[in-house]
Design an enzyme around this catalytic site. Sequence first.
Site, PDB file in Angstrom:
ATOM      1  N   ASN A  19       0.869  -1.178   0.000  1.00 38.24           N
ATOM      2  CA  ASN A  19       0.000   0.000   0.000  1.00 38.24           C
ATOM      3  C   ASN A  19       0.907   1.230   0.000  1.00 38.24           C
ATOM      4  O   ASN A  19       2.103   1.118  -0.276  1.00 38.24           O
ATOM      5  CB  ASN A  19      -0.975  -0.040   1.186  1.00 38.24           C
ATOM      6  CG  ASN A  19      -0.267  -0.106   2.522  1.00 38.24           C
ATOM      7  OD1 ASN A  19       0.737   0.559   2.731  1.00 38.24           O
ATOM      8  ND2 ASN A  19      -0.781  -0.920   3.429  1.00 38.24           N
ATOM      9  N   LYS A 100      -1.727  -4.273  33.479  1.00 39.82           N
ATOM     10  CA  LYS A 100      -1.847  -2.864  33.825  1.00 39.82           C
ATOM     11  C   LYS A 100      -2.713  -2.126  32.795  1.00 39.82           C
ATOM     12  O   LYS A 100      -2.755  -2.522  31.627  1.00 39.82           O
ATOM     13  CB  LYS A 100      -0.433  -2.280  33.833  1.00 39.82           C
ATOM     14  CG  LYS A 100      -0.288  -0.935  34.485  1.00 39.82           C
ATOM     15  CD  LYS A 100       1.195  -0.552  34.516  1.00 39.82           C
ATOM     16  CE  LYS A 100       1.377   0.813  35.147  1.00 39.82           C
ATOM     17  NZ  LYS A 100       2.786   1.208  35.165  1.00 39.82           N
ATOM     18  N   LYS A 183      -6.189   1.883  -3.147  1.00 37.00           N
ATOM     19  CA  LYS A 183      -5.149   2.561  -2.387  1.00 37.00           C
ATOM     20  C   LYS A 183      -4.852   3.927  -2.991  1.00 37.00           C
ATOM     21  O   LYS A 183      -4.886   4.094  -4.224  1.00 37.00           O
ATOM     22  CB  LYS A 183      -3.873   1.722  -2.385  1.00 37.00           C
ATOM     23  CG  LYS A 183      -4.056   0.344  -1.761  1.00 37.00           C
ATOM     24  CD  LYS A 183      -4.446   0.439  -0.303  1.00 37.00           C
ATOM     25  CE  LYS A 183      -4.625  -0.930   0.333  1.00 37.00           C
ATOM     26  NZ  LYS A 183      -5.181  -0.808   1.712  1.00 37.00           N
ATOM     27  N   ASP A 212      -8.129   4.454   0.308  1.00 39.89           N
ATOM     28  CA  ASP A 212      -7.439   4.133   1.558  1.00 39.89           C
ATOM     29  C   ASP A 212      -5.999   4.602   1.460  1.00 39.89           C
ATOM     30  O   ASP A 212      -5.243   4.123   0.613  1.00 39.89           O
ATOM     31  CB  ASP A 212      -7.487   2.610   1.773  1.00 39.89           C
ATOM     32  CG  ASP A 212      -6.919   2.180   3.114  1.00 39.89           C
ATOM     33  OD1 ASP A 212      -6.416   3.053   3.860  1.00 39.89           O
ATOM     34  OD2 ASP A 212      -6.972   0.967   3.413  1.00 39.89           O
ATOM     35  N   ALA A 213      -5.608   5.543   2.326  1.00 37.42           N
ATOM     36  CA  ALA A 213      -4.243   6.080   2.291  1.00 37.42           C
ATOM     37  C   ALA A 213      -3.331   5.396   3.306  1.00 37.42           C
ATOM     38  O   ALA A 213      -2.143   5.749   3.405  1.00 37.42           O
ATOM     39  CB  ALA A 213      -4.267   7.584   2.531  1.00 37.42           C
ATOM     40  N   ASN A 214      -3.860   4.450   4.078  1.00 34.55           N
ATOM     41  CA  ASN A 214      -3.045   3.685   5.029  1.00 34.55           C
ATOM     42  C   ASN A 214      -2.138   4.572   5.898  1.00 34.55           C
ATOM     43  O   ASN A 214      -0.953   4.287   6.079  1.00 34.55           O
ATOM     44  CB  ASN A 214      -2.209   2.624   4.299  1.00 34.55           C
ATOM     45  CG  ASN A 214      -3.097   1.529   3.722  1.00 34.55           C
ATOM     46  OD1 ASN A 214      -3.509   1.612   2.559  1.00 34.55           O
ATOM     47  ND2 ASN A 214      -3.442   0.534   4.531  1.00 34.55           N
ATOM     48  N   HIS A 321     -12.755  -4.353  10.096  1.00 33.87           N
ATOM     49  CA  HIS A 321     -11.622  -4.640   9.223  1.00 33.87           C
ATOM     50  C   HIS A 321     -11.348  -6.148   9.215  1.00 33.87           C
ATOM     51  O   HIS A 321     -11.688  -6.846  10.155  1.00 33.87           O
ATOM     52  CB  HIS A 321     -10.393  -3.896   9.771  1.00 33.87           C
ATOM     53  CG  HIS A 321      -9.121  -4.183   9.052  1.00 33.87           C
ATOM     54  ND1 HIS A 321      -8.156  -5.011   9.568  1.00 33.87           N
ATOM     55  CD2 HIS A 321      -8.663  -3.743   7.862  1.00 33.87           C
ATOM     56  CE1 HIS A 321      -7.137  -5.060   8.714  1.00 33.87           C
ATOM     57  NE2 HIS A 321      -7.416  -4.305   7.673  1.00 33.87           N
ATOM     58  N   GLU A 340     -15.548  -6.300   4.524  1.00 32.98           N
ATOM     59  CA  GLU A 340     -14.707  -6.106   3.352  1.00 32.98           C
ATOM     60  C   GLU A 340     -14.169  -7.446   2.898  1.00 32.98           C
ATOM     61  O   GLU A 340     -14.247  -8.445   3.615  1.00 32.98           O
ATOM     62  CB  GLU A 340     -13.578  -5.116   3.627  1.00 32.98           C
ATOM     63  CG  GLU A 340     -12.551  -5.588   4.606  1.00 32.98           C
ATOM     64  CD  GLU A 340     -11.403  -4.609   4.805  1.00 32.98           C
ATOM     65  OE1 GLU A 340     -11.127  -3.799   3.910  1.00 32.98           O
ATOM     66  OE2 GLU A 340     -10.771  -4.663   5.869  1.00 32.98           O
TER      67      GLU A 340
HETATM   68 MG    MG Z   1      -7.445   0.141   5.458  1.00 31.50          MG
END
Ligand code: MG
Length: 389
Positions: A19, A100, A183, A212-214, A321, A340
């Site tokens: 990507n 924690k 992408k 989608d620019a990741n 996702h 997806e």
């Molecule tokens: Mg994505």
Amino acid sequence: MRIVDIRETAIPLKSTLANSSFDFTEMTTSVVAVITDVIRNGKPICGFAFNSTGRYACGAQMRARFIPRILAADPATLLDERGSNLDQGKIFTCMMRREKAGGHSERSIAIGTIEVAIWDAVAKIADKPLHTLLAERFNGGKAPAKVFCYVGGGWYWPGQTIQDLQDEMRRHLGAGYAMVKMKVGGLPLEEDLRRLEAVLEVVGSGDRLAVDANCKFGREDALRYAKALAPFKLRWFEEPCDPLDFGLFADLAEVYDQPLATGENLYSTQDVENLVRFGGFRAGRDVIQVDPPQAYGIGQYARTIDMLAGHGWPRGALFPHGGNQMSLAIAAGFGLGGAESYPGVFGDFGGFADDARIEGGTISLSNRPGIGFEGQARLYRIMRELAGI
Ligand code: MG
């Protein structure tokens, strides 16, 4: 009834794609098998899961902490009230002992993957598909027969031409999908826009295409892309910037009217609440894409949905996702916006049951008990070997 063993193994994804921000050549995933002493058809019931794609195997934490805690617990303390099934909530609490607050991603993927495998076992013991069980527990019993499903595609790969990209998108539409994602951010803006326009030619309109620019962009580029993308009225603009830069998300939401999307790199309910409180995310417009096996599992996902409902978020805005049988069962069981799909991309770990049907942009659901990995011949071979069944 008890858990006899929990096994984990790291498997390489063997993907050559990239990507805008990274390639997948070294990527691995943890496959988990939860083996119970419940025998059905002559074999022990086993629950399976893996930690989706895009992150690495996380067996070290599983082996050092979470698996030993479960196996050391009195088995009776991990059962539901009637003692007729495992109680994944009690098992989650057991895994979280001596942990924690904060630092979520150090453990959320390991815990979430085991937790989802427990759900697979629970649904199999109940002899129901997981989506049916989830619908009963979390959605008033409303389990759909099919789920909206779009393709996450349009990757960058060496030597790719615009024609190749258009052919790929034609294949997706020909296979029955009605929406695709591609992408952006891997090439200069002008070249990305040429790719985008070429894909729009194939899909017909912006509401059938997401980008989608990741997490690629800093402030200047994110705003530049937002401005350039706005006229296309895309279905959504995904991960323009760092997943925790809520200030920049809020600024983008001010100038970009179309939906923004993020969430696959958030690992806790609190992170997601911060996104909607401080990231300018707009209920009823934007899209949230948490990956349940990577964010403490399905029980925690239910808490995230409740939290979001408190902020006015409808379930239709949630697209888990993953592009796999787990996220599909979750999308169906909770009544979410959709799932997806990564057809042919992530080897044995992408995709759905071999007999799943894609039609009119929706995917059919399997009636197999549990998540339904048994319907994915190549993936199930890996799982069966791990469990020794
Ligand atoms: Mg994505």
